[in-house]
Design a protein around this motif. Structure first.
Motif, PDB file in Angstrom:
ATOM      1  N   LEU A   6     -27.991   4.863   6.272  1.00 12.87           N
ATOM      2  CA  LEU A   6     -26.819   4.704   7.421  1.00 12.87           C
ATOM      3  C   LEU A   6     -25.541   3.885   6.955  1.00 12.87           C
ATOM      4  O   LEU A   6     -23.961   4.452   7.236  1.00 12.87           O
ATOM      5  N   LEU A   7     -25.363   3.820   5.559  1.00 11.80           N
ATOM      6  CA  LEU A   7     -24.379   2.700   4.644  1.00 11.80           C
ATOM      7  C   LEU A   7     -23.277   4.134   4.489  1.00 11.80           C
ATOM      8  O   LEU A   7     -21.900   3.698   4.599  1.00 11.80           O
ATOM      9  N   ALA A   8     -23.948   5.610   3.506  1.00 15.19           N
ATOM     10  CA  ALA A   8     -23.171   6.020   3.390  1.00 15.19           C
ATOM     11  C   ALA A   8     -21.891   6.306   4.301  1.00 15.19           C
ATOM     12  O   ALA A   8     -20.705   7.524   4.360  1.00 15.19           O
ATOM     13  N   VAL A   9     -22.813   7.072   5.590  1.00 15.98           N
ATOM     14  CA  VAL A   9     -22.431   7.235   7.516  1.00 15.98           C
ATOM     15  C   VAL A   9     -21.006   6.670   7.724  1.00 15.98           C
ATOM     16  O   VAL A   9     -20.202   7.086   7.702  1.00 15.98           O
ATOM     17  N   ILE A  10     -21.933   5.619   7.537  1.00 14.67           N
ATOM     18  CA  ILE A  10     -20.373   4.854   7.638  1.00 14.67           C
ATOM     19  C   ILE A  10     -18.853   4.928   7.079  1.00 14.67           C
ATOM     20  O   ILE A  10     -18.155   4.601   7.428  1.00 14.67           O
ATOM     21  N   VAL A  11     -19.128   4.658   5.724  1.00 13.68           N
ATOM     22  CA  VAL A  11     -18.364   4.856   4.395  1.00 13.68           C
ATOM     23  C   VAL A  11     -17.146   6.448   4.551  1.00 13.68           C
ATOM     24  O   VAL A  11     -16.197   5.847   4.896  1.00 13.68           O
ATOM     25  N   ILE A  12     -18.193   7.471   5.179  1.00 13.13           N
ATOM     26  CA  ILE A  12     -17.690   9.099   5.064  1.00 13.13           C
ATOM     27  C   ILE A  12     -16.322   8.022   6.335  1.00 13.13           C
ATOM     28  O   ILE A  12     -15.176   8.724   6.585  1.00 13.13           O
ATOM     29  N   ALA A  13     -17.239   7.428   7.454  1.00 13.31           N
ATOM     30  CA  ALA A  13     -16.644   7.853   8.675  1.00 13.31           C
ATOM     31  C   ALA A  13     -14.816   7.145   8.260  1.00 13.31           C
ATOM     32  O   ALA A  13     -14.003   7.407   9.127  1.00 13.31           O
ATOM     33  N   CYS A  14     -14.947   6.067   7.682  1.00 13.02           N
ATOM     34  CA  CYS A  14     -14.149   5.729   7.761  1.00 13.02           C
ATOM     35  C   CYS A  14     -12.903   6.090   6.770  1.00 13.02           C
ATOM     36  O   CYS A  14     -11.833   5.975   7.338  1.00 13.02           O
ATOM     37  N   GLY A  15     -12.995   6.411   5.800  1.00 15.14           N
ATOM     38  CA  GLY A  15     -12.869   7.571   4.961  1.00 15.14           C
ATOM     39  C   GLY A  15     -11.717   8.559   5.811  1.00 15.14           C
ATOM     40  O   GLY A  15     -10.724   8.835   5.882  1.00 15.14           O
ATOM     41  N   LEU A  16     -12.594   9.441   7.202  1.00 15.11           N
ATOM     42  CA  LEU A  16     -11.846  10.363   7.856  1.00 15.11           C
ATOM     43  C   LEU A  16     -10.750   9.720   8.758  1.00 15.11           C
ATOM     44  O   LEU A  16      -9.396  10.079   8.713  1.00 15.11           O
ATOM     45  N   ALA A  17     -11.322   8.245   8.893  1.00 18.48           N
ATOM     46  CA  ALA A  17     -10.324   7.383   9.940  1.00 18.48           C
ATOM     47  C   ALA A  17      -8.817   7.027   9.109  1.00 18.48           C
ATOM     48  O   ALA A  17      -7.940   7.644   9.352  1.00 18.48           O
ATOM     49  N   LEU A  18      -8.552   7.268   6.973  1.00 16.32           N
ATOM     50  CA  LEU A  18      -7.884   6.619   7.142  1.00 16.32           C
ATOM     51  C   LEU A  18      -7.023   7.876   6.868  1.00 16.32           C
ATOM     52  O   LEU A  18      -6.170   7.554   7.014  1.00 16.32           O
ATOM     53  N   LEU A  23      -2.481  10.767   7.461  1.00 16.53           N
ATOM     54  CA  LEU A  23      -1.523  12.505   8.109  1.00 16.53           C
ATOM     55  C   LEU A  23      -0.385  11.513   9.709  1.00 16.53           C
ATOM     56  O   LEU A  23       0.825  13.040   9.747  1.00 16.53           O
ATOM     57  N   PHE A  24      -0.907  11.576  10.360  1.00 14.60           N
ATOM     58  CA  PHE A  24      -0.022  10.995  11.463  1.00 14.60           C
ATOM     59  C   PHE A  24       0.576  10.351  11.218  1.00 14.60           C
ATOM     60  O   PHE A  24       2.404  10.918  11.505  1.00 14.60           O
ATOM     61  N   LEU A  25       1.057   9.540  10.120  1.00 15.73           N
ATOM     62  CA  LEU A  25       1.954   8.537   9.912  1.00 15.73           C
ATOM     63  C   LEU A  25       3.404   9.332   9.135  1.00 15.73           C
ATOM     64  O   LEU A  25       4.850   9.520   9.263  1.00 15.73           O
ATOM     65  N   PHE A  26       2.348   9.943   8.514  1.00 16.51           N
ATOM     66  CA  PHE A  26       3.189  11.266   7.524  1.00 16.51           C
ATOM     67  C   PHE A  26       4.189  12.268   8.103  1.00 16.51           C
ATOM     68  O   PHE A  26       5.868  12.495   8.150  1.00 16.51           O
ATOM     69  N   TRP A  27       3.952  12.918   9.614  1.00 11.64           N
ATOM     70  CA  TRP A  27       4.371  13.467  10.911  1.00 11.64           C
ATOM     71  C   TRP A  27       5.434  12.898  11.276  1.00 11.64           C
ATOM     72  O   TRP A  27       6.456  13.032  11.796  1.00 11.64           O
ATOM     73  N   LYS A  28       5.325  11.948  12.026  1.00 13.08           N
ATOM     74  CA  LYS A  28       6.084  10.774  12.693  1.00 13.08           C
ATOM     75  C   LYS A  28       7.533  10.784  11.841  1.00 13.08           C
ATOM     76  O   LYS A  28       8.253  10.442  11.902  1.00 13.08           O
ATOM     77  N   LEU A  29       7.177  10.144  10.844  1.00 10.71           N
ATOM     78  CA  LEU A  29       8.350   9.652   9.781  1.00 10.71           C
ATOM     79  C   LEU A  29       9.566  10.642   9.221  1.00 10.71           C
ATOM     80  O   LEU A  29      10.215  10.770   9.054  1.00 10.71           O
ATOM     81  N   CYS A  30       8.754  11.595   8.663  1.00  6.63           N
ATOM     82  CA  CYS A  30       8.989  13.014   7.968  1.00  6.63           C
ATOM     83  C   CYS A  30       9.377  14.313   8.707  1.00  6.63           C
ATOM     84  O   CYS A  30      10.847  15.145   8.882  1.00  6.63           O
ATOM     85  N   TRP A  31       8.895  15.267   9.660  1.00 11.04           N
ATOM     86  CA  TRP A  31       8.936  15.969  10.084  1.00 11.04           C
ATOM     87  C   TRP A  31       9.709  15.996  11.296  1.00 11.04           C
ATOM     88  O   TRP A  31      10.956  17.015  11.548  1.00 11.04           O
ATOM     89  N   VAL A  32       9.074  14.897  12.225  1.00  9.18           N
ATOM     90  CA  VAL A  32      10.748  15.000  13.361  1.00  9.18           C
ATOM     91  C   VAL A  32      11.411  14.510  13.332  1.00  9.18           C
ATOM     92  O   VAL A  32      12.773  14.848  13.463  1.00  9.18           O
ATOM     93  N   PRO A  33      12.005  14.255  12.458  1.00  9.00           N
ATOM     94  CA  PRO A  33      13.841  13.562  12.160  1.00  9.00           C
ATOM     95  C   PRO A  33      14.097  14.807  11.528  1.00  9.00           C
ATOM     96  O   PRO A  33      15.131  15.300  11.910  1.00  9.00           O
ATOM     97  N   TRP A  34      13.464  15.049  10.350  1.00 12.42           N
ATOM     98  CA  TRP A  34      13.840  16.189  10.036  1.00 12.42           C
ATOM     99  C   TRP A  34      13.917  17.534  11.157  1.00 12.42           C
ATOM    100  O   TRP A  34      15.588  18.614  11.128  1.00 12.42           O
ATOM    101  N   ARG A  35      13.490  17.974  12.179  1.00 12.76           N
ATOM    102  CA  ARG A  35      14.014  18.960  12.648  1.00 12.76           C
ATOM    103  C   ARG A  35      15.053  18.688  14.304  1.00 12.76           C
ATOM    104  O   ARG A  35      16.053  19.497  14.312  1.00 12.76           O
ATOM    105  N   ASN A  36      15.070  17.123  14.603  1.00 14.64           N
ATOM    106  CA  ASN A  36      16.089  16.583  15.130  1.00 14.64           C
ATOM    107  C   ASN A  36      16.922  16.874  14.175  1.00 14.64           C
ATOM    108  O   ASN A  36      18.465  17.521  14.809  1.00 14.64           O
TER     109      ASN A  36
END
Length: 441
Positions: A6-18, A23-36
């Protein structure tokens, strides 16, 4: 073991969320301003190109008013291709022609006598003698692989539609008659012999013809032949006698009207023959046979009489003089068998009456003599735009005056009216006189 898994599953889920947050912050900060930034730079490039195109076209057009007109008429789109060079040149020619039209022009000074005439004219007549290039440019023919297009070759003429003048001039058979004048008794003898090739007026393909005879301008005395049943080639062989003095024969006209008899309705008119000069057709001293074509007519033509007048134009003074000389054989309008005629002359321009003048009234006569001059002041440059309407009127003390007949002279008149006008212009300062037949309004 269950707690470890159970502990292993929780650790994997937290990693995927991070990872997803990263990835969302990277797209928001880099890709959209370059396109505009890219889109804004592309728009700037397109706007700069549009501005260059406008500046180039403004340099080609030298007139400042033409530049404003072009900018209002032509809107360059960001997605449309460049305007072709030939289109730009055609627009330039159109704009330059438009600006040339708008230039102010001055007219030559007119005589003070003609100011009142020009005040009545339409606005466009003041510049009729000058050409400002207002006519639209001629459309060039479009060449094809087999030559040039000629639209007149593709116009189809209707077989059913005939010229009304040809319709009115068509013949309806022939008629044979003789003339002879008895000098001792002063009597004209008219002998109706036969008719040939008459048109069929009945459903059975035949007609019942007869002939009415008049010696114009007298319509009170008339004669009529017998009716011949169901024939298109009748033989009449009937004689009629008209008492008339010898000196009046030159002014008389023989009028023959051919009718189809109908027992139960109005008689149908087949046609008519009018012989104007009796001495040209025969010497009248001996009986002479005459053949005439029967002219198509639906009603009997009424002889309204004739008027004689002269025309004279002085180009240097701009003065047109119409002299009413006399009338003859006018139609009787009163119960006494006479009329009270006077002549009214109207100056017309484009269907509008500019001025009118009248002669005096002659009482109880059908052959009045006037010898009165009527003068109009018309500038030489307006002579091809006016015409004269001559009306012979019957004066009535009670009620409206009645029109006996009219005639018209001018460039746009027909027949003798146009010829008389052109003869006047060809011989300035010389009075030209002619007889004119009166017609209905």
């Amino acid at each position: 073991e269950l707690s470890v898994s159970l502990l292993a599953v929780i650790v994997i889920a937290c990693g995927l969320a991070l990872v997803a947050v990263f990835l969302f912050l990277f797209w928001k900060l880099c890709w959209v301003p370059w396109r505009n930034k890219t889109l804004s730079s592309n728009l700037a490039v397109l706007q700069s190109e549009a501005g260059c195109n406008k500046e180039n076209m403004a340099d080609k057009l030298k007139d400042a008013g033409a530049i404003s007109f072009l900018e209002a008429a032509v809107k360059i789109s960001h997605t449309s291709p460049d305007i072709p060079a030939e289109v730009q040149m055609s627009m330039k020619d159109h704009i330059m022609r438009r600006t040339r039209i708008q230039r102010q022009t001055t007219e030559p000074a007119s005589s003070t006598r003609h100011i009142s005439f020009k005040r009545h004219l339409p606005r466009q007549m003041h510049v009729s003698s000058m050409d400002y290039g207002m006519d639209p440019p001629a459309v060039a023919e479009q060449p094809t692989s087999i030559g040039r297009i000629k639209p007149e070759l593709y116009k189809q003429k209707s077989v059913d539609s005939e010229d009304p003048k040809k319709e009115a001039a068509k013949t309806c058979g022939k008629i044979n008659f003789t003339l002879k004048y008895d000098y001792e008794n002063e009597t004209l003898t008219v002998r109706i012999l036969r008719a040939f090739d008459l048109p069929a007026k009945d459903f059975c393909g035949s007609s019942d013809p007869y002939v009415k005879i008049y010696l114009l301008p007298d319509r009170k005395r008339k004669f009529q032949t017998r009716v011949h049943r169901k024939t298109l080639n009748p033989t009449f062989d009937e004689s009629f006698h008209f008492p008339v003095p010898h000196e009046e024969l030159a002014s008389r006209k023989l009028h023959l009207s051919v009718f189809d008899f109908d027992r139960f309705s109005r008689h149908d008119m087949i046609g008519e023959v009018i012989l104007e000069n009796l001495f040209e057709a025969s010497d009248l001293s001996r009986e002479t046979s005459i053949w005439k074509d029967i002219q198509y007519a639906t009603t009997e033509s009424v002889d309204l009489g004739e008027i004689m007048f002269s025309l004279c134009y002085l180009p240097t003074a701009g003065r047109l003089t119409l002299t009413v000389i006399k009338c003859r054989n006018l139609k009787a309008m009163d119960i006494t068998g006479y009329s009270d005629p006077y002549v009214k002359v109207s100056l017309l321009c484009d269907g509008r009456r500019l001025k009118k003048k009248k002669t005096t009234i002659k009482k109880n006569t059908l052959n009045p003599t006037y010898n009165e001059a009527i003068i109009f002041d018309i500038p030489p440059e307006n002579m091809d735009q006016v015409s004269l309407l001559i009306s012979v009127m019957d004066y009535d003390r009670v009620g409206h005056n009645e029109i006996i007949g009219v005639c018209r002279v001018g460039v746009n008149a027909e027949g003798l009216g146009r010829d008389h006008w052109n003869e006047m212009l060809a011989y300035p300062r010389k009075p030209i006189a002619h007889w004119h037949p009166l017609v209905e309004v």
